[in-house]
Design a protein around this motif. Structure first.
Motif, PDB file in Angstrom:
ATOM      1  N   ALA A 268       0.947  -1.336   0.002  1.00  0.00           N
ATOM      2  CA  ALA A 268       0.029   0.301  -0.172  1.00  0.00           C
ATOM      3  C   ALA A 268       0.689   1.343  -0.135  1.00  0.00           C
ATOM      4  N   GLU A 269       1.116   1.669  -1.348  1.00  0.00           N
ATOM      5  CA  GLU A 269       1.881   2.750  -0.846  1.00  0.00           C
ATOM      6  C   GLU A 269       0.958   4.017  -1.204  1.00  0.00           C
ATOM      7  N   GLY A 270       0.470   4.526  -1.886  1.00  0.00           N
ATOM      8  CA  GLY A 270      -0.470   5.704  -1.697  1.00  0.00           C
ATOM      9  C   GLY A 270      -0.686   6.669  -0.528  1.00  0.00           C
ATOM     10  N   PRO A 271      -0.267   7.551  -0.475  1.00  0.00           N
ATOM     11  CA  PRO A 271      -0.385   8.796   0.855  1.00  0.00           C
ATOM     12  C   PRO A 271      -1.094   8.389   1.323  1.00  0.00           C
ATOM     13  N   PRO A 272      -1.177   8.757   2.794  1.00  0.00           N
ATOM     14  CA  PRO A 272      -2.560   8.224   3.530  1.00  0.00           C
ATOM     15  C   PRO A 272      -3.721   9.363   3.304  1.00  0.00           C
ATOM     16  N   GLU A 273      -4.727   8.520   3.716  1.00  0.00           N
ATOM     17  CA  GLU A 273      -5.220  10.026   3.940  1.00  0.00           C
ATOM     18  C   GLU A 273      -6.663   9.333   4.749  1.00  0.00           C
ATOM     19  N   GLU A 331      -6.780   7.209   9.033  1.00  0.00           N
ATOM     20  CA  GLU A 331      -5.590   6.746   8.165  1.00  0.00           C
ATOM     21  C   GLU A 331      -5.697   5.732   7.407  1.00  0.00           C
ATOM     22  N   SER A 333      -3.926   3.980   3.547  1.00  0.00           N
ATOM     23  CA  SER A 333      -3.386   4.603   2.119  1.00  0.00           C
ATOM     24  C   SER A 333      -3.863   3.126   1.020  1.00  0.00           C
ATOM     25  N   ALA A 343      -7.573  -1.408   0.268  1.00  0.00           N
ATOM     26  CA  ALA A 343      -6.779   0.213   1.250  1.00  0.00           C
ATOM     27  C   ALA A 343      -6.516  -0.828   2.818  1.00  0.00           C
ATOM     28  N   THR A 346      -3.574   2.669   8.223  1.00  0.00           N
ATOM     29  CA  THR A 346      -1.788   3.020   8.518  1.00  0.00           C
ATOM     30  C   THR A 346      -2.113   3.971   9.993  1.00  0.00           C
TER      31      THR A 346
END
Length: 463
Positions: A268-273, A331, A333, A343, A346
């Motif tokens: 999971a490399e997406g920016p934390p949301e 959060e 990711s 997702a 995180t």
């Protein structure tokens, strides 16, 4: 594990697995009968002897005492995966508590020899990080982390890609042979043909292809029009094969989806949301080796729907649990694949709390169109998450459907949903009045997972 000696949960252990096949194989070894001489230290070292195919058991030791470098593994088995199934099985057994793997012990000589080498290399300034070693069970030296390790990882990835390519090429030939000889031969050949082909895909380290091949084996003779359904699934499998073989020419997101579908799971490399995530649904599916939990979330601020996957060893429930109808400040990711629905959780900023929030809904016609749009980006997608507004469950011959209260369109329920007790909870909640329903909409129909009454009221889980 955030502190030395603190036992990881089964879900945290399974997150260490390099692929789904390793998760299942490790879960199968998470039983006391497979192990002897197990123990763990207060510093976070776990060891044990696992029965193998030879006379000498595999010596397995895991060092969890280096928070900066991450876990390190040593096993006498020939596997090139890190961690191997024996290390995963040992850690899963250890996660079960003191009865299976006693704590506060001194490591045996064979484990201490390897640990002493690690300490010496760290003390000399070496940056030894997460990874593993293979051998007869002694304490060989391990090259330090850094550029050498990254190069080794690149070579391992290339070798696996080559094996998958060889498996996909072989599968193409087998599909061509099937179509050349006629679909009727599939019923005559029986399930053994498909199981043997699936085993070949496992050998090629393509568990996603293996799973789809096994699904093909259940179609012949399964009811009216089975040749049509078999041809459709063969076409999708052929498309996935061609996608893998031509992945270099695909857009990056579609290429990531193809990699995921064949069984190459990325991180999971997406920016934390960060958002207040409403828990829409939670349900488990299980086989003899693994329990998989699916949790659907809806971001009340972002409007995004996300899927969390959690795993448990055979006979054990996954650790992550989020009851339906609660909201959690957290959060997430995203994983790198088309749609970016899956997702990883995180960080939780607060415990889940009750909420009266509900996701926005659409009509049944819009839901079907939404699934059609998603198929253009991911042709292998079984379903999409959808919330339906103002629908009424009504009988449809021997089955049921969800009909728009103010329109003339409807969605049939999936065959599996009709047999669930949740259908009758939905019918009772509705009582002939419109309700809001969240579920999964796909080519088999709509599977309702959660419902809300037309007026004030809590969410009702249907699964």
């Amino acid at each position: 594990m955030t502190q030395q000696g603190v036992r990881r949960t089964a879900d945290q252990v399974l997150e260490l697995a390099p692929d789904d096949a390793s998760r299942k194989a490790g879960s199968k070894l998470a039983s006391a009968g497979a192990w002897s001489g197990t123990g763990s230290s207060e510093e976070g070292v776990v060891w044990g002897l696992c029965k193998g195919s030879g006379r000498t058991p595999y010596r397995t030791v895991v060092d969890l005492a280096d928070p900066a470098g991450g876990p390190a593994y040593r096993c006498g088995c020939p596997s090139r995966k890190f961690p191997c199934k024996h290390a995963l099985g040992l850690l899963l057994l250890w996660s079960g508590g003191e009865a299976a793997v006693p704590g506060g012990r001194a490591a045996p000589e064979w484990a201490e020899e390897w640990l002493a080498g690690r300490r010496e290399r760290r003390g000399a300034g070496g940056e030894e990080g997460a990874g593993g070693e293979k051998g007869p069970g002694g304490g060989g030296a391990r090259p330090p982390a850094g550029p050498v390790d990254r190069e080794a990882a690149r070579r391992r990835a290339e070798r696996r890609a080559e094996r998958i390519t060889a498996g996909a090429t072989e599968l193409e030939q087998r599909l061509a042979d099937l179509l050349r000889s006629g679909l009727a031969t599939a019923e005559q050949a029986g399930y053994g043909l498909w199981e043997e082909t699936a085993a070949r895909m496992v050998d090629a380290q393509a568990p996603g292809l293996a799973s789809r091949v096994r699904e093909l084996g259940s179609i012949p003779g399964s009811g009216p029009d089975w040749p049509v359904r078999l041809l459709e699934e063969c076409a999708l499998l052929h498309l996935l094969d061609r996608g893998w073989l031509g992945r270099a020419r695909l857009p990056e997101e579609l290429a990531a989806t193809v990699r995921s579908r064949v069984g190459l799971t990325g991180a999971a490399e997406g920016p934390p949301e960060r958002d207040h995530w409403l828990v829409l649904a939670q349900y488990d599916t299980a086989d003899a080796k693994l329990t998989t939990r699916r949790i659907w979330l809806y971001g009340t601020g972002t409007g995004r729907t996300a899927l969390l996957l959690s795993y448990g060893a055979a006979g054990r429930a996954p650790e992550l649990a989020l009851p339906v109808g609660l909201a959690v400040d957290a959060e997430l990711s995203a994983f790198p694949e088309t749609g970016r629905r899956r997702a990883a959780l995180t960080e939780r900023r607060s415990p889940p709390v009750p909420t009266s929030a509900r996701p926005p809904g659409v009509s049944t016609g819009t839901a079907a169109a939404h699934y059609g749009d998603a198929l253009r980006e991911d042709p292998w997608l079984d379903s999409v998450p959808v919330t339906l507004d103002d629908v009424v469950p009504v009988p449809d011959g021997p089955s049921w459907q969800l009909a728009d209260a103010a329109g003339d369109t409807a969605l049939p329920l999936a065959p599996g949903a009709v047999a669930r007790p949740g259908l009758w909870r939905l019918v009772a909640l509705s009582g002939g009045a419109p309700v809001k329903v969240f579920g999964e909409c796909g080519h088999r129909g709509f599977t309702p997972l959660t419902a809300w009454p037309a007026g004030p009221g809590e969410a009702v889980a249907l699964c």
